[in-house]
Design a protein around this motif. Structure first.
Motif, mmCIF file in Angstrom:
data_model
loop_
_atom_site.group_PDB
_atom_site.id
_atom_site.type_symbol
_atom_site.label_atom_id
_atom_site.label_comp_id
_atom_site.label_asym_id
_atom_site.label_seq_id
_atom_site.Cartn_x
_atom_site.Cartn_y
_atom_site.Cartn_z
ATOM 1 N N ILE A 1 0.838 -1.202 0.000
ATOM 2 C CA ILE A 1 0.000 0.000 0.000
ATOM 3 C C ILE A 1 0.874 1.254 0.000
ATOM 4 O O ILE A 1 0.613 2.225 -0.742
ATOM 5 C CB ILE A 1 -0.943 -0.015 1.223
ATOM 6 N N GLU A 2 1.919 1.273 0.839
ATOM 7 C CA GLU A 2 2.799 2.448 0.923
ATOM 8 C C GLU A 2 3.582 2.635 -0.378
ATOM 9 O O GLU A 2 3.741 3.768 -0.858
ATOM 10 C CB GLU A 2 3.758 2.299 2.100
ATOM 11 N N MET A 3 4.080 1.551 -0.948
ATOM 12 C CA MET A 3 4.805 1.658 -2.216
ATOM 13 C C MET A 3 3.870 2.133 -3.328
ATOM 14 O O MET A 3 4.255 2.963 -4.167
ATOM 15 C CB MET A 3 5.421 0.304 -2.570
ATOM 16 N N ALA A 4 2.643 1.635 -3.334
ATOM 17 C CA ALA A 4 1.688 2.062 -4.356
ATOM 18 C C ALA A 4 1.357 3.546 -4.209
ATOM 19 O O ALA A 4 1.172 4.258 -5.206
ATOM 20 C CB ALA A 4 0.414 1.227 -4.280
ATOM 21 N N GLY A 5 1.286 4.026 -2.961
ATOM 22 C CA GLY A 5 1.050 5.458 -2.742
ATOM 23 C C GLY A 5 2.192 6.302 -3.269
ATOM 24 O O GLY A 5 1.968 7.340 -3.915
ATOM 25 N N SER A 6 3.421 5.863 -3.015
ATOM 26 C CA SER A 6 4.588 6.573 -3.535
ATOM 27 C C SER A 6 4.594 6.552 -5.061
ATOM 28 O O SER A 6 4.887 7.556 -5.711
ATOM 29 C CB SER A 6 5.863 5.926 -2.983
ATOM 30 N N PRO B 1 -0.720 2.718 -13.548
ATOM 31 C CA PRO B 1 -1.696 1.932 -12.786
ATOM 32 C C PRO B 1 -2.660 2.830 -12.033
ATOM 33 O O PRO B 1 -2.333 3.991 -11.734
ATOM 34 C CB PRO B 1 -0.822 1.121 -11.825
ATOM 35 N N PRO B 2 -3.844 2.341 -11.705
ATOM 36 C CA PRO B 2 -4.795 3.163 -10.956
ATOM 37 C C PRO B 2 -4.301 3.429 -9.539
ATOM 38 O O PRO B 2 -3.509 2.661 -8.983
ATOM 39 C CB PRO B 2 -6.057 2.300 -10.942
ATOM 40 N N ALA B 3 -4.773 4.528 -8.969
ATOM 41 C CA ALA B 3 -4.437 4.846 -7.583
ATOM 42 C C ALA B 3 -5.081 3.827 -6.652
ATOM 43 O O ALA B 3 -6.138 3.262 -6.966
ATOM 44 C CB ALA B 3 -4.917 6.254 -7.247
ATOM 45 N N ARG B 4 -4.429 3.573 -5.530
ATOM 46 C CA ARG B 4 -4.937 2.626 -4.544
ATOM 47 C C ARG B 4 -5.222 3.332 -3.235
ATOM 48 O O ARG B 4 -4.700 4.426 -2.968
ATOM 49 C CB ARG B 4 -3.915 1.506 -4.314
ATOM 50 N N ALA B 5 -6.048 2.712 -2.413
ATOM 51 C CA ALA B 5 -6.382 3.286 -1.107
ATOM 52 C C ALA B 5 -5.132 3.360 -0.234
ATOM 53 O O ALA B 5 -4.212 2.546 -0.363
ATOM 54 C CB ALA B 5 -7.452 2.440 -0.429
ATOM 55 N N GLY B 6 -5.119 4.335 0.677
ATOM 56 C CA GLY B 6 -4.000 4.488 1.597
ATOM 57 C C GLY B 6 -4.220 3.719 2.885
ATOM 58 O O GLY B 6 -5.258 3.072 3.084
ATOM 59 N N ARG B 7 -3.247 3.800 3.790
ATOM 60 C CA ARG B 7 -3.308 2.984 5.010
ATOM 61 C C ARG B 7 -4.421 3.411 5.960
ATOM 62 O O ARG B 7 -4.792 2.636 6.846
ATOM 63 C CB ARG B 7 -1.962 2.989 5.732
ATOM 64 N N ASN B 8 -4.950 4.604 5.808
ATOM 65 C CA ASN B 8 -6.022 5.069 6.688
ATOM 66 C C ASN B 8 -7.404 4.953 6.048
ATOM 67 O O ASN B 8 -8.378 5.494 6.575
ATOM 68 C CB ASN B 8 -5.758 6.517 7.124
ATOM 69 N N ALA B 9 -7.480 4.246 4.939
ATOM 70 C CA ALA B 9 -8.773 4.053 4.269
ATOM 71 C C ALA B 9 -9.659 3.125 5.096
ATOM 72 O O ALA B 9 -9.198 2.409 5.985
ATOM 73 C CB ALA B 9 -8.551 3.470 2.880
ATOM 74 N N ALA B 10 -10.947 3.140 4.800
ATOM 75 C CA ALA B 10 -11.878 2.186 5.421
ATOM 76 C C ALA B 10 -11.411 0.768 5.122
ATOM 77 O O ALA B 10 -10.798 0.502 4.081
ATOM 78 C CB ALA B 10 -13.276 2.416 4.878
ATOM 79 N N TRP B 11 -11.731 -0.160 6.021
ATOM 80 C CA TRP B 11 -11.191 -1.521 5.908
ATOM 81 C C TRP B 11 -11.515 -2.174 4.577
ATOM 82 O O TRP B 11 -10.685 -2.881 3.998
ATOM 83 C CB TRP B 11 -11.695 -2.390 7.065
ATOM 84 N N ASP B 12 -12.748 -1.930 4.046
ATOM 85 C CA ASP B 12 -13.114 -2.585 2.793
ATOM 86 C C ASP B 12 -12.327 -2.018 1.609
ATOM 87 O O ASP B 12 -11.882 -2.763 0.727
ATOM 88 C CB ASP B 12 -14.627 -2.496 2.548
ATOM 89 N N ASP B 13 -12.127 -0.679 1.597
ATOM 90 C CA ASP B 13 -11.328 -0.074 0.524
ATOM 91 C C ASP B 13 -9.868 -0.504 0.632
ATOM 92 O O ASP B 13 -9.208 -0.780 -0.380
ATOM 93 C CB ASP B 13 -11.419 1.454 0.579
ATOM 94 N N TYR B 14 -9.372 -0.556 1.865
ATOM 95 C CA TYR B 14 -7.976 -0.940 2.066
ATOM 96 C C TYR B 14 -7.720 -2.342 1.520
ATOM 97 O O TYR B 14 -6.796 -2.566 0.730
ATOM 98 C CB TYR B 14 -7.610 -0.875 3.554
ATOM 99 N N PHE B 15 -8.539 -3.300 1.932
ATOM 100 C CA PHE B 15 -8.286 -4.676 1.528
ATOM 101 C C PHE B 15 -8.620 -4.926 0.055
ATOM 102 O O PHE B 15 -8.030 -5.814 -0.573
ATOM 103 C CB PHE B 15 -9.021 -5.655 2.441
ATOM 104 N N ALA B 16 -9.533 -4.152 -0.523
ATOM 105 C CA ALA B 16 -9.760 -4.255 -1.968
ATOM 106 C C ALA B 16 -8.501 -3.829 -2.722
ATOM 107 O O ALA B 16 -8.096 -4.472 -3.703
ATOM 108 C CB ALA B 16 -10.952 -3.388 -2.375
#
Length: 330
Positions: A33-38, A182-197
């Motif tokens: 998740i952190e690498m995808a955010g960067s 690639p599409p943007a991904r949810a960050g570490r503080n996202a809701a649990w469902d968005d995070y795990f998706a």
């Protein structure tokens, strides 16, 4: 076939609860998740397989990693090896320190090129994705994941040396086929469902190594990878199960806020030996992803933090502090 009740009870006892699975899944996927955010932030300004090089030393206003050096120039690129091999050219660096860290999407440094490892005379190397079948003549490296974060550091020996350092860095080159962003991904503080998706999508994009099978079995109630587990689908969880998942995440976040487990000697906290190439040390990997993403391994650089006399990581700025090196202990 008859199954022993004892064996059934043993299987139930060892199966992870949703709370445990959420805790382990969050720890395991946080570096992704952190690498995808960067990656998302970088690719807003430059395409994949293109280098961005700084021409000035990093300041608070320009830092893009958690704990940057202020005596090296940074050059960086996000490489997509899915469209084919990418060629990296390093210039001769002479007496100047130069390192090019190559990180997979799990935040491990799978290779470091430069003066320490490949010498001072420059190098041309071809990077291959994990599934690439092309035959390559000459030096080559295979990445564990399709996406690679390249982070180069070029030493600057004071203001008068800046122009020379910029010239050396400017001869570093990346060449490869154009790749889709690639599409943007949810960050570490996202809701649990968005995070795990997002975590599931990143696992699909960057399959984990077979050496992580034990962890994949622990997260199997939530996520699937390498043929283990169920693909994430938030709709299959009840409200009570969602609360259990959230509780596991909250537990893990509290654990991450604690001090990293690391050796302390004479008031200094040293890095663990597996910093930057973490193996199975998943909690440490997650802690570093939040507090020191892109850290080099100790063989390349030492990151030490001073502790207060009471053992606190933060030093009280209302007091004066002296850093003293005795002649006998250098």
């Amino acid at each position: 076939m008859l199954t022993s009740p004892l064996l059934l009870e043993s299987a139930r006892a060892t199966a992870p609860s949703l709370r445990e699975a959420a805790r382990d899944a969050w720890i395991y996927t946080l570096p992704l998740i952190e690498m995808a955010g960067s990656r998302s932030e970088a690719l807003k300004r430059v395409a994949p397989n293109q280098m961005v090089a700084a021409t000035a030393l990093t300041t608070l206003a320009t830092q893009f990693v958690t704990t940057p050096n202020n005596d090296t120039l940074y050059a960086r690129a996000w490489l997509d090896l899915g469209a084919g091999p990418v060629t990296l050219t390093l210039p001769p660096s002479g007496e100047r320190y130069l390192s090019v860290a190559l990180m997979d999407m799990y935040s491990n440094n799978f290779a470091i090129l430069g003066t320490r490892t490949t010498g001072r005379d420059g190098l041309r190397v071809t990077l291959l994705g994990p599934q690439e079948a092309a035959r390559i003549d000459g030096p080559m490296l295979r990445s564990p994941t399709r996406w690679v974060w390249l982070l180069a550091r070029t030493l600057v020996d004071g203001e008068a040396d800046l122009a020379s350092a910029v010239a050396v860095q400017g001869r570093m080159q990346v060449a490869g086929k154009a790749a889709a962003v690639p599409p943007a991904r949810a960050g570490r503080n996202a809701a649990w469902d968005d995070y795990f998706a997002s975590a599931q999508a990143l696992l699909d994009e960057n399959p984990p190594p077979v050496t992580d099978v034990a962890w994949l079995q622990r997260v199997a109630p939530l996520l699937a990878a390498q043929g283990i587990g169920r693909r994430f689908d938030a709709s299959r969880f009840s409200a009570a199960e969602a609360a259990e998942i959230q509780a596991g995440i909250d537990e893990t976040k509290a654990q991450l806020r604690g001090r990293r487990q690391a050796p302390v000697v004479d008031g200094w906290m040293y890095p663990k030996s597996d910093l930057g190439d973490f193996g199975q040390d998943m909690l440490y990997r997650a802690q570093v992803a939040v507090g020191g993403l892109a850290a080099l391994p100790p063989v390349e650089a030492m990151y030490m933090r001073a502790l207060s006399p009471q053992g606190a990581v933060a030093l009280d700025s209302s007091q004066r502090w002296r850093l003293r090196f005795t002649k006998q202990r250098l």
